[in-house]
Design a protein around this motif. Structure first.
Motif, PDB file in Angstrom:
ATOM      1  N   ILE A  78       0.849  -1.180   0.000  1.00 31.81           N
ATOM      2  CA  ILE A  78       0.000   0.000   0.000  1.00 31.81           C
ATOM      3  C   ILE A  78       0.887   1.233   0.000  1.00 31.81           C
ATOM      4  CG2 ILE A  78      -0.148   0.041   2.532  1.00 31.81           C
ATOM      5  CD1 ILE A  78      -2.972   1.162   2.260  1.00 31.81           C
ATOM      6  N   GLU A  79       0.449   2.248  -0.722  1.00 31.75           N
ATOM      7  CA  GLU A  79       1.150   3.540  -0.715  1.00 31.75           C
ATOM      8  C   GLU A  79       0.438   4.458   0.271  1.00 31.75           C
ATOM      9  OE1 GLU A  79       2.367   7.265  -3.684  1.00 31.75           O
ATOM     10  OE2 GLU A  79       1.225   5.562  -4.462  1.00 31.75           O
ATOM     11  N   ILE A  80       1.164   5.001   1.218  1.00 33.02           N
ATOM     12  CA  ILE A  80       0.604   5.924   2.200  1.00 33.02           C
ATOM     13  C   ILE A  80       1.122   7.322   1.895  1.00 33.02           C
ATOM     14  CG2 ILE A  80       0.462   6.535   4.638  1.00 33.02           C
ATOM     15  CD1 ILE A  80       0.677   3.585   5.316  1.00 33.02           C
ATOM     16  N   VAL A  81       0.195   8.228   1.593  1.00 34.82           N
ATOM     17  CA  VAL A  81       0.545   9.584   1.174  1.00 34.82           C
ATOM     18  C   VAL A  81       0.061  10.561   2.237  1.00 34.82           C
ATOM     19  CG1 VAL A  81       0.313  11.343  -0.612  1.00 34.82           C
ATOM     20  CG2 VAL A  81       0.320   8.910  -1.244  1.00 34.82           C
ATOM     21  N   LYS A  82       0.989  11.183   2.942  1.00 36.13           N
ATOM     22  CA  LYS A  82       0.653  12.160   3.980  1.00 36.13           C
ATOM     23  C   LYS A  82       0.813  13.569   3.413  1.00 36.13           C
ATOM     24  CE  LYS A  82       1.571  13.247   8.865  1.00 36.13           C
ATOM     25  NZ  LYS A  82       1.586  14.707   8.746  1.00 36.13           N
ATOM     26  N   ILE A  83      -0.268  14.343   3.484  1.00 36.81           N
ATOM     27  CA  ILE A  83      -0.258  15.720   2.994  1.00 36.81           C
ATOM     28  C   ILE A  83      -0.718  16.612   4.143  1.00 36.81           C
ATOM     29  CG2 ILE A  83      -1.164  17.338   1.290  1.00 36.81           C
ATOM     30  CD1 ILE A  83      -1.643  14.949  -0.566  1.00 36.81           C
ATOM     31  N   ASP A  84       0.151  17.484   4.612  1.00 34.64           N
ATOM     32  CA  ASP A  84      -0.120  18.284   5.803  1.00 34.64           C
ATOM     33  C   ASP A  84      -0.953  19.536   5.535  1.00 34.64           C
ATOM     34  OD1 ASP A  84       1.236  16.650   7.659  1.00 34.64           O
ATOM     35  OD2 ASP A  84       3.162  17.445   6.978  1.00 34.64           O
ATOM     36  N   ASP A  85      -1.284  19.792   4.279  1.00 27.91           N
ATOM     37  CA  ASP A  85      -2.009  21.009   3.923  1.00 27.91           C
ATOM     38  C   ASP A  85      -3.365  21.063   4.624  1.00 27.91           C
ATOM     39  OD1 ASP A  85      -3.096  23.225   2.767  1.00 27.91           O
ATOM     40  OD2 ASP A  85      -3.318  22.349   0.766  1.00 27.91           O
ATOM     41  N   GLN A  86      -3.526  21.988   5.573  1.00 25.63           N
ATOM     42  CA  GLN A  86      -4.778  22.129   6.308  1.00 25.63           C
ATOM     43  C   GLN A  86      -5.787  23.006   5.565  1.00 25.63           C
ATOM     44  OE1 GLN A  86      -5.582  20.515   9.192  1.00 25.63           O
ATOM     45  NE2 GLN A  86      -3.664  19.412   8.857  1.00 25.63           N
ATOM     46  N   ASP A  87      -5.386  23.572   4.436  1.00 28.28           N
ATOM     47  CA  ASP A  87      -6.281  24.425   3.663  1.00 28.28           C
ATOM     48  C   ASP A  87      -7.057  23.660   2.605  1.00 28.28           C
ATOM     49  OD1 ASP A  87      -5.570  26.743   5.059  1.00 28.28           O
ATOM     50  OD2 ASP A  87      -3.815  27.058   3.782  1.00 28.28           O
ATOM     51  N   SER A  88      -6.863  22.346   2.535  1.00 25.46           N
ATOM     52  CA  SER A  88      -7.612  21.531   1.580  1.00 25.46           C
ATOM     53  C   SER A  88      -8.240  20.355   2.307  1.00 25.46           C
ATOM     54  CB  SER A  88      -6.702  21.029   0.450  1.00 25.46           C
ATOM     55  OG  SER A  88      -5.720  20.140   0.945  1.00 25.46           O
ATOM     56  N   TYR A  89      -9.399  19.931   1.795  1.00 27.52           N
ATOM     57  CA  TYR A  89     -10.072  18.771   2.366  1.00 27.52           C
ATOM     58  C   TYR A  89      -9.382  17.498   1.883  1.00 27.52           C
ATOM     59  CZ  TYR A  89     -13.774  22.071   3.558  1.00 27.52           C
ATOM     60  OH  TYR A  89     -14.468  23.131   4.078  1.00 27.52           O
ATOM     61  N   ASP A  90      -9.587  16.411   2.639  1.00 30.35           N
ATOM     62  CA  ASP A  90      -8.933  15.160   2.263  1.00 30.35           C
ATOM     63  C   ASP A  90      -9.400  14.666   0.898  1.00 30.35           C
ATOM     64  OD1 ASP A  90      -7.408  15.134   4.511  1.00 30.35           O
ATOM     65  OD2 ASP A  90      -8.548  13.596   5.572  1.00 30.35           O
TER      66      ASP A  90
END
Length: 220
Positions: A78-90
């Protein structure tokens, strides 16, 4: 564990599973059957695993205690992609991830129901990606997607179609609908285009000049 076909060259739409109201297993299995890539939002991963679905990509900001190793073991590979941008929804993170991979189309489920603010945001935000990826949002009652400036599709008579303007949409023309629009303007909250109906078996044509327009096909 339920899997999905590997389709070469990403010929079929990817599938994004959000964290709203679950759809029927029948619909979910139909979409999984030919999805070359299954992307799940971090908030939904436990629900998805409980259904025995194989996940390709897990994405989100993981703003809770998150055990990466647990999901790597349960869903390998599985590829786990963490994006910390709090200005966009998941959900936006997942869509942008697919655009970055040049995936041409995606179906979205579990994006309606539960929180009404999330439902409204998920539906209306689709228009911003109209030029980059073909998106279709589905639940057990509706199929929702942004319309290009010119749209033609065959429908059986009495199919319920709703035209949803995002803001103001001008120059709308339709054919083969019970309530035809001739160079009309629709405005969200003031002049909607809900609950129209296909007049007879055949092609429905919808065109407009300015704005962003969403079509909802209803099957309830």
């Amino acid at each position: 564990m339920s899997s999905h076909h590997i389709v070469r060259d990403d010929q079929e739409p990817a599938l994004i599973i959000a964290n709203g109201e679950a759809c029927s297993m029948n619909l979910l299995h139909q979409l999984l059957e030919w999805s070359p890539l299954v992307v799940v939002l971090d908030s939904a991963i436990d629900r998805v695993i409980e259904l025995g679905i194989k996940v390709d990509v897990l994405i989100g900001d993981f703003d809770r205690n998150f055990d990466y190793n647990r999901y790597k073991d349960l869903q390998y590979p599985i590829e786990i992609v963490k994006i910390d941008d709090q200005d966009s929804y998941d959900l936006d993170k997942a869509i942008n991830y697919l655009i970055g991979r040049k995936i041409p189309a995606a179906n979205i489920v579990w994006a309606t129901g539960k929180r009404m603010d999330h439902t409204l945001t998920n539906i209306t935000n689709m228009v911003r990606y109209r030029e980059d990826i073909k998106l279709v949002m589905l639940d057990d009652y509706s199929k929702i997607f942004p319309l290009p400036k010119k749209f033609t599709k065959w429908y059986p008579a009495q199919t319920i179609l709703s035209l949803i303007p995002i803001g103001m949409v001008e120059g709308i023309n339709t054919s083969n609908l019970k309530y035809e629009l001739l160079n009309e303007t629709l405005i969200l909250g003031f002049k909607p285009g809900s609950s129209n109906e296909v007049l007879s078996d055949g092609l429905v044509e919808i065109a407009y000049t300015n704005g962003h327009l969403i079509l909802m096909e209803s099957n309830d």
